[in-house]
Motif scaffolding. Structure first.
Motif, PDB file in Angstrom:
ATOM      1  N   ALA A   1       5.318   3.679   0.488  1.00 32.17           N
ATOM      2  CA  ALA A   1       4.901   3.994  -1.045  1.00 32.17           C
ATOM      3  C   ALA A   1       3.008   3.776  -1.208  1.00 32.17           C
ATOM      4  O   ALA A   1       2.712   4.722  -2.759  1.00 32.17           O
ATOM      5  N   ALA A   2       2.347   3.414  -0.185  1.00 29.91           N
ATOM      6  CA  ALA A   2       1.253   2.795  -0.861  1.00 29.91           C
ATOM      7  C   ALA A   2       0.143   4.650  -0.309  1.00 29.91           C
ATOM      8  O   ALA A   2      -0.515   4.467  -1.389  1.00 29.91           O
ATOM      9  N   LEU A   3       0.432   4.966   1.106  1.00 28.83           N
ATOM     10  CA  LEU A   3      -0.359   6.347   1.130  1.00 28.83           C
ATOM     11  C   LEU A   3       0.346   6.990  -0.111  1.00 28.83           C
ATOM     12  O   LEU A   3      -0.555   8.513  -0.409  1.00 28.83           O
ATOM     13  N   ALA A   4       1.435   6.866  -1.093  1.00 29.66           N
ATOM     14  CA  ALA A   4       2.060   8.480  -1.766  1.00 29.66           C
ATOM     15  C   ALA A   4       1.465   8.397  -3.293  1.00 29.66           C
ATOM     16  O   ALA A   4       0.889   8.925  -3.231  1.00 29.66           O
ATOM     17  N   GLY A   5       1.274   7.083  -3.030  1.00 26.47           N
ATOM     18  CA  GLY A   5       0.532   6.249  -4.597  1.00 26.47           C
ATOM     19  C   GLY A   5      -1.442   6.762  -4.163  1.00 26.47           C
ATOM     20  O   GLY A   5      -1.757   7.223  -5.729  1.00 26.47           O
ATOM     21  N   MET A   6      -1.667   6.518  -3.074  1.00 24.42           N
ATOM     22  CA  MET A   6      -3.118   7.050  -2.582  1.00 24.42           C
ATOM     23  C   MET A   6      -3.532   8.389  -3.101  1.00 24.42           C
ATOM     24  O   MET A   6      -4.043   8.816  -3.334  1.00 24.42           O
ATOM     25  N   GLN A   7      -3.095   9.109  -2.740  1.00 23.11           N
ATOM     26  CA  GLN A   7      -2.159  10.844  -3.043  1.00 23.11           C
ATOM     27  C   GLN A   7      -2.375  10.817  -4.341  1.00 23.11           C
ATOM     28  O   GLN A   7      -3.059  12.090  -4.766  1.00 23.11           O
ATOM     29  N   VAL A   8      -1.682  10.553  -5.467  1.00 19.22           N
ATOM     30  CA  VAL A   8      -1.496  10.949  -6.313  1.00 19.22           C
ATOM     31  C   VAL A   8      -2.667  10.319  -7.024  1.00 19.22           C
ATOM     32  O   VAL A   8      -3.516  11.139  -8.052  1.00 19.22           O
ATOM     33  N   GLY A   9      -3.703   8.936  -6.477  1.00 16.65           N
ATOM     34  CA  GLY A   9      -4.594   9.445  -7.101  1.00 16.65           C
ATOM     35  C   GLY A   9      -5.937  10.012  -7.110  1.00 16.65           C
ATOM     36  O   GLY A   9      -6.764  10.138  -7.300  1.00 16.65           O
ATOM     37  N   TYR A  10      -5.712  10.687  -5.342  1.00 16.12           N
ATOM     38  CA  TYR A  10      -6.627  11.750  -4.945  1.00 16.12           C
ATOM     39  C   TYR A  10      -6.415  12.669  -5.576  1.00 16.12           C
ATOM     40  O   TYR A  10      -7.863  13.071  -5.660  1.00 16.12           O
ATOM     41  N   ILE A  11      -5.605  13.101  -6.816  1.00 14.29           N
ATOM     42  CA  ILE A  11      -5.152  13.924  -7.128  1.00 14.29           C
ATOM     43  C   ILE A  11      -5.640  14.054  -8.276  1.00 14.29           C
ATOM     44  O   ILE A  11      -6.492  15.178  -8.706  1.00 14.29           O
TER      45      ILE A  11
ATOM     46  N   ARG B   1      10.098  -5.619  -4.915  1.00 15.66           N
ATOM     47  CA  ARG B   1      10.231  -3.929  -5.408  1.00 15.66           C
ATOM     48  C   ARG B   1       8.709  -3.765  -5.351  1.00 15.66           C
ATOM     49  O   ARG B   1       8.444  -3.312  -5.490  1.00 15.66           O
ATOM     50  N   PRO B   2       9.383  -4.201  -3.444  1.00 17.68           N
ATOM     51  CA  PRO B   2       7.969  -3.657  -3.233  1.00 17.68           C
ATOM     52  C   PRO B   2       7.732  -2.745  -3.061  1.00 17.68           C
ATOM     53  O   PRO B   2       6.149  -2.531  -2.999  1.00 17.68           O
ATOM     54  N   SER B   3       8.260  -1.596  -2.861  1.00 20.43           N
ATOM     55  CA  SER B   3       7.800   0.027  -3.141  1.00 20.43           C
ATOM     56  C   SER B   3       6.758   0.291  -4.016  1.00 20.43           C
ATOM     57  O   SER B   3       5.798   0.876  -4.205  1.00 20.43           O
ATOM     58  N   LYS B   4       6.957  -0.345  -5.108  1.00 21.51           N
ATOM     59  CA  LYS B   4       6.584   0.274  -6.657  1.00 21.51           C
ATOM     60  C   LYS B   4       5.974  -0.664  -6.686  1.00 21.51           C
ATOM     61  O   LYS B   4       4.698   0.377  -7.574  1.00 21.51           O
ATOM     62  N   ALA B   5       5.534  -1.500  -6.527  1.00 26.77           N
ATOM     63  CA  ALA B   5       4.052  -2.269  -6.472  1.00 26.77           C
ATOM     64  C   ALA B   5       2.678  -1.555  -5.304  1.00 26.77           C
ATOM     65  O   ALA B   5       1.329  -1.349  -5.878  1.00 26.77           O
ATOM     66  N   ALA B   6       3.305  -1.229  -4.594  1.00 21.06           N
ATOM     67  CA  ALA B   6       2.652  -0.616  -2.782  1.00 21.06           C
ATOM     68  C   ALA B   6       2.367   0.552  -3.683  1.00 21.06           C
ATOM     69  O   ALA B   6       1.338   1.184  -3.584  1.00 21.06           O
ATOM     70  N   PHE B   7       3.014   1.532  -4.692  1.00 19.52           N
ATOM     71  CA  PHE B   7       2.687   2.616  -5.155  1.00 19.52           C
ATOM     72  C   PHE B   7       1.244   2.638  -5.908  1.00 19.52           C
ATOM     73  O   PHE B   7       0.520   2.720  -6.106  1.00 19.52           O
ATOM     74  N   ARG B   8       1.799   1.499  -6.845  1.00 21.08           N
ATOM     75  CA  ARG B   8       0.928   1.482  -7.699  1.00 21.08           C
ATOM     76  C   ARG B   8       0.126   1.298  -7.298  1.00 21.08           C
ATOM     77  O   ARG B   8      -1.338   1.866  -8.189  1.00 21.08           O
ATOM     78  N   ASP B   9      -0.495   0.056  -5.881  1.00 22.30           N
ATOM     79  CA  ASP B   9      -1.721  -0.781  -5.709  1.00 22.30           C
ATOM     80  C   ASP B   9      -2.504   0.506  -5.477  1.00 22.30           C
ATOM     81  O   ASP B   9      -4.120   1.055  -5.144  1.00 22.30           O
ATOM     82  N   GLY B  10      -1.425   1.556  -4.538  1.00 17.67           N
ATOM     83  CA  GLY B  10      -2.548   3.021  -3.944  1.00 17.67           C
ATOM     84  C   GLY B  10      -3.259   3.720  -5.082  1.00 17.67           C
ATOM     85  O   GLY B  10      -4.510   4.173  -4.346  1.00 17.67           O
ATOM     86  N   ILE B  11      -2.115   3.646  -6.243  1.00 19.08           N
ATOM     87  CA  ILE B  11      -2.930   4.494  -6.774  1.00 19.08           C
ATOM     88  C   ILE B  11      -4.617   4.112  -7.429  1.00 19.08           C
ATOM     89  O   ILE B  11      -5.731   4.671  -7.444  1.00 19.08           O
ATOM     90  N   LEU B  12      -4.264   3.071  -7.917  1.00 18.79           N
ATOM     91  CA  LEU B  12      -5.312   1.844  -8.112  1.00 18.79           C
ATOM     92  C   LEU B  12      -6.373   2.149  -7.101  1.00 18.79           C
ATOM     93  O   LEU B  12      -7.649   2.155  -7.911  1.00 18.79           O
TER      94      LEU B  12
END
Length: 211
Positions: free
Chosen positions: A42-52, A110-121
């Protein structure tokens, strides 16, 4: 479209920068250790959103935006560093808390949701993303051809490589996460994760000061 030789050179450069354990990949590994492989993914996916977001800004003329609004980019980086520092302190407090239940804390409902958000940030607030777009990207762009399609191809290539490398870091972190049921190991890992977050925050601030 982009020249094949330019694309190959860009892919090689991106692979090298992704393989080196920088701030982003250390964050993905830390999320995997603290939240399991789903949290790391989820963190990796969030980071890709941030990179987009950064890629879209590049297509809009990132260099011009950075020159016009330097304080906005600085504030963004400081905010991201502060958030990472907060995560680090929280992890250290969790490690030092006496009599805690190892199931609570970092492994939330809900660890995945938090990790996704953190990855974007993390991706958006990392100054190296700005350096990557402003300094490293232009040599691979042909100014005589359409810019946006070239950026699109480079974006897809860069994101695909980053996901592949990130998967390797998730696998490595997951091996360690498998021993998190042991209180002694969990305490040490929490300390390591907290220290990693703090180091990433310091790295972001140091990068800003050295620019």
């Amino acid at each position: 479209m982009i020249d094949p030789e330019r694309l190959a050179a860009f892919a090689a450069m991106t692979a090298v920068t992704s393989l080196v354990p920088g701030l982003s990949m250390l964050f993905v590994m830390a999320q995997t250790v603290g939240r399991g492989w789903r949290g790391g993914a989820a963190a990796l996916a969030g980071m890709q959103v941030g990179y987009i977001v950064w890629w879209v800004l590049a297509a809009l003329g990132l260099g011009t935006l950075a020159a016009a609004f330097p304080l906005a980019f600085t504030a963004l980086a400081i905010g991201g560093a502060a958030y990472l520092a907060w995560l680090g302190i929280a992890a250290l407090r969790h490690a030092l808390a006496a009599g805690r239940d190892i199931a609570d804390g970092a492994r939330t409902a809900r660890p995945s949701k938090a990790a996704f958000r953190d990855g974007i940030l993390v991706a958006i607030s990392n100054p190296k993303s700005l350096v990557y777009m402003v300094a490293l990207l232009p040599p691979f762009i042909d100014p005589d051809a359409a810019i946006v399609p070239q950026i699109g191809v480079l974006a897809i290539t860069g994101l695909a490589i980053d996901v592949g490398v990130g998967a390797a870091y998730i696998a490595a972190g997951n091996r360690l996460a498998g021993r998190m049921h042991e209180p002694r190991i969990r305490r040490r890992v929490d300390i390591a994760v907290g220290a990693t977050y703090l180091l990433i925050a310091v790295g972001i601030l140091a990068d800003m000061l050295l620019r």
